[in-house]
Design a protein around this motif. Structure first.
Motif, mmCIF file in Angstrom:
data_model
loop_
_atom_site.group_PDB
_atom_site.id
_atom_site.type_symbol
_atom_site.label_atom_id
_atom_site.label_comp_id
_atom_site.label_asym_id
_atom_site.label_seq_id
_atom_site.Cartn_x
_atom_site.Cartn_y
_atom_site.Cartn_z
ATOM 1 N N THR A 123 -82.718 42.876 -10.661
ATOM 2 C CA THR A 123 -82.616 43.012 -12.119
ATOM 3 C C THR A 123 -81.306 42.455 -12.660
ATOM 4 O OG1 THR A 123 -81.635 45.232 -11.994
ATOM 5 C CG2 THR A 123 -84.043 45.088 -12.010
ATOM 6 N N THR A 124 -80.328 42.207 -11.783
ATOM 7 C CA THR A 124 -79.031 41.691 -12.242
ATOM 8 C C THR A 124 -78.691 40.326 -11.654
ATOM 9 O OG1 THR A 124 -77.909 42.868 -10.445
ATOM 10 C CG2 THR A 124 -78.087 44.018 -12.556
ATOM 11 N N GLU A 147 -78.355 49.031 -19.261
ATOM 12 C CA GLU A 147 -78.779 47.773 -19.881
ATOM 13 C C GLU A 147 -77.641 46.774 -19.814
ATOM 14 O OE1 GLU A 147 -77.774 46.283 -22.885
ATOM 15 O OE2 GLU A 147 -76.289 47.790 -23.516
ATOM 16 N N LYS A 150 -76.843 37.247 -13.469
ATOM 17 C CA LYS A 150 -76.447 37.640 -14.824
ATOM 18 C C LYS A 150 -74.954 37.932 -14.904
ATOM 19 C CE LYS A 150 -80.980 39.523 -16.034
ATOM 20 N NZ LYS A 150 -81.752 40.679 -16.535
ATOM 21 N N ASN A 191 -76.746 42.942 -21.486
ATOM 22 C CA ASN A 191 -77.114 41.907 -22.462
ATOM 23 C C ASN A 191 -78.425 42.251 -23.173
ATOM 24 O OD1 ASN A 191 -74.844 40.462 -21.611
ATOM 25 N ND2 ASN A 191 -76.015 39.298 -20.094
ATOM 26 N N GLY A 192 -78.582 43.569 -23.491
ATOM 27 C CA GLY A 192 -79.751 44.003 -24.230
ATOM 28 C C GLY A 192 -81.006 44.195 -23.405
ATOM 29 N N ARG A 193 -80.934 43.990 -22.085
ATOM 30 C CA ARG A 193 -82.100 44.155 -21.221
ATOM 31 C C ARG A 193 -81.836 45.271 -20.208
ATOM 32 N NH1 ARG A 193 -85.885 40.105 -21.322
ATOM 33 N NH2 ARG A 193 -85.352 38.237 -22.554
ATOM 34 N N ARG A 194 -82.885 46.029 -19.926
ATOM 35 C CA ARG A 194 -82.761 47.127 -18.993
ATOM 36 C C ARG A 194 -82.583 46.590 -17.565
ATOM 37 N NH1 ARG A 194 -86.736 52.437 -18.573
ATOM 38 N NH2 ARG A 194 -85.608 53.478 -16.864
#
Length: 402
Positions: free
Chosen positions: A59-60, A46, A63, A48-51
């Motif tokens: 997904t990254t 995870e 970020k 920043n609190g997200r998977r």
């Protein structure tokens, strides 16, 4: 040197193989296992609190933050890694059983840069190194679990010259490699140990039990003498350089010298000049000598009572090289004599020429063979113990006799 390559922003950054260190290989292997899903345990990450999925750049992308990866079954932290604008750049830390095991920093090229460390289960530092874009630089240190220095290696910023020192867990020196200049301070005074100051050094090396294994002497970074020991304290080997000569001696566990070899040092080469072999009791059994060009000059062997067994004397050069061999009985009486042409370098292939004779222990001629320039026997004669001729054969080219 491995070319620098910028990691794609949406992919997991793996350190360059150019680093070549245990830490780097272990970290790269661990990252690959996580990304490929080959680990036995399932890992959840995870940011920043997200998977997120490290192997799925979508997904990254874009970020920034610190990614946390945990074992799905136990909840134990496995890895932490910084992400900057979708690129894995910055701190990487691996955990074992919830405790830090390894940490380093990746640069924008995906290479380890700066301080890298490994830790023991109690948090003690086991290894630390400084990297410059994937290459180790300066002093790299490893430690025993108790904190004592195990090994220190110096990697220069240019060139391939390296120096290292190793210690036992007792703190005694166990290995030393000197560089062209002092490199190991402050962990070791290699200016003194390597003979850069104060003349030839005196160094002692020990094994893990505290037993003396070697005595070494260095001058200006080059080893000029070494002596190794058996468990019983007897010397097993000696090696020393005197001027342009190197002498190597080997001993039995009883301390008896069994072999001595002398080499002529010519620039980067060493040419063997003399080699002697000795019996278990220390008597000379073989003595060989060579020219500065490495061609044999003499080879003598001896019985245990000191009497000569055989003598070989080389002469000539090129195609004209020859060797005369004389054999002896244990009493010292001559047993046989013959001359051979030597084809090829070194001892080469030997071809008999001229007369070859064999004698009795009383010195009586017993047999004689004559060879032509091609090594073919042309005449054979033999006598009895009283010197009476028994046979006289002329040998024809087809091998028949008359």
């Amino acid at each position: 040197m491995t070319p620098k390559r910028r990691a794609a922003p949406n992919r997991l950054a793996v350190p360059s193989p150019g680093a070549g260190a245990i830490l780097l290989r272990a970290a790269a292997a661990a990252l690959w296992v996580l990304a490929a899903g080959a680990a036995q345990a399932a890992i959840d990450c995870e940011l920043n609190g997200r998977r997120v999925n490290p192997s799925d750049g979508s997904t990254t992308v874009g970020k920034t933050g610190l990614m946390h990866c945990k074992d799905r079954a136990t909840g134990e932290l496995q890895r932490e890694q910084q992400v900057q604008n979708g690129t894995f750049t910055g701190l990487v830390r691996f955990y074992e059983k919830g405790k830090p095991a390894r940490e380093h920093t990746l640069n924008a090229n995906g290479n380890i840069h700066g301080l890298a460390r490994e830790f023991g289960p109690d948090g003690q530092v086991l290894r630390e190194a400084i990297y410059d874009d994937g290459q180790e630089r300066g002093l790299v240190r490893s430690f025993y679990p108790g904190g004592r220095l195990r090994r220190a290696t110096f990697y220069p910023s240019t060139g391939t010259d390296r120096a290292f020192v190793e210690f036992t867990e007792r703190g005694q020196m166990s290995a030393l490699r000197c560089g062209e200049t002092p490199m190991l301070a402050p962990v070791a005074d290699d200016a003194r140990l390597c003979g850069f100051t104060g003349g030839p050094s005196q160094v002692q090396l020990f094994d893990a039990r505290g037993i003396l294994r070697s005595r070494l002497s260095y001058l200006s970074g080059k080893r000029v003498r070494s002596q190794d020991f058996y468990d019983n304290g007897k010397p097993s080997m000696q090696d020393e350089i005197i001027g342009n000569q190197r002498i190597e001696r080997q001993f039995s566990s009883e301390g008896v010298k069994r072999r001595e070899t002398m080499w002529l040092l010519i620039e980067r080469n060493a040419v063997r000049q003399r080699e002697q072999e000795f019996s278990e009791k220390g008597s000379l059994v073989r003595d060989q000598r060579w020219t500065p060009a490495g061609e044999p000059v003499r080879e003598d062997s001896y019985y245990l009572n000191g009497q000569p067994r055989s003598k070989s004397a080389y002469s000539g050069s090129g195609d004209a090289r020859a060797v005369e061999i004389t054999e002896f009985y244990e009493t010292g009486q001559r047993a046989a004599h013959g001359r051979y042409l030597v084809a090829g370098r070194g001892r080469g292939r030997q071809m008999p020429v001229g007369k070859h004779q064999r004698f009795s222990e009383k010195g009586t001629l017993l047999a004689e063979s004559s060879f032509d320039a091609r090594g073919r026997v042309t005449r054979e004669r033999s006598w009895d113990e009283n010197g009476e001729l028994e046979r006289d054969d002329h040998v024809l080219e087809d091998g028949s006799k008359k």
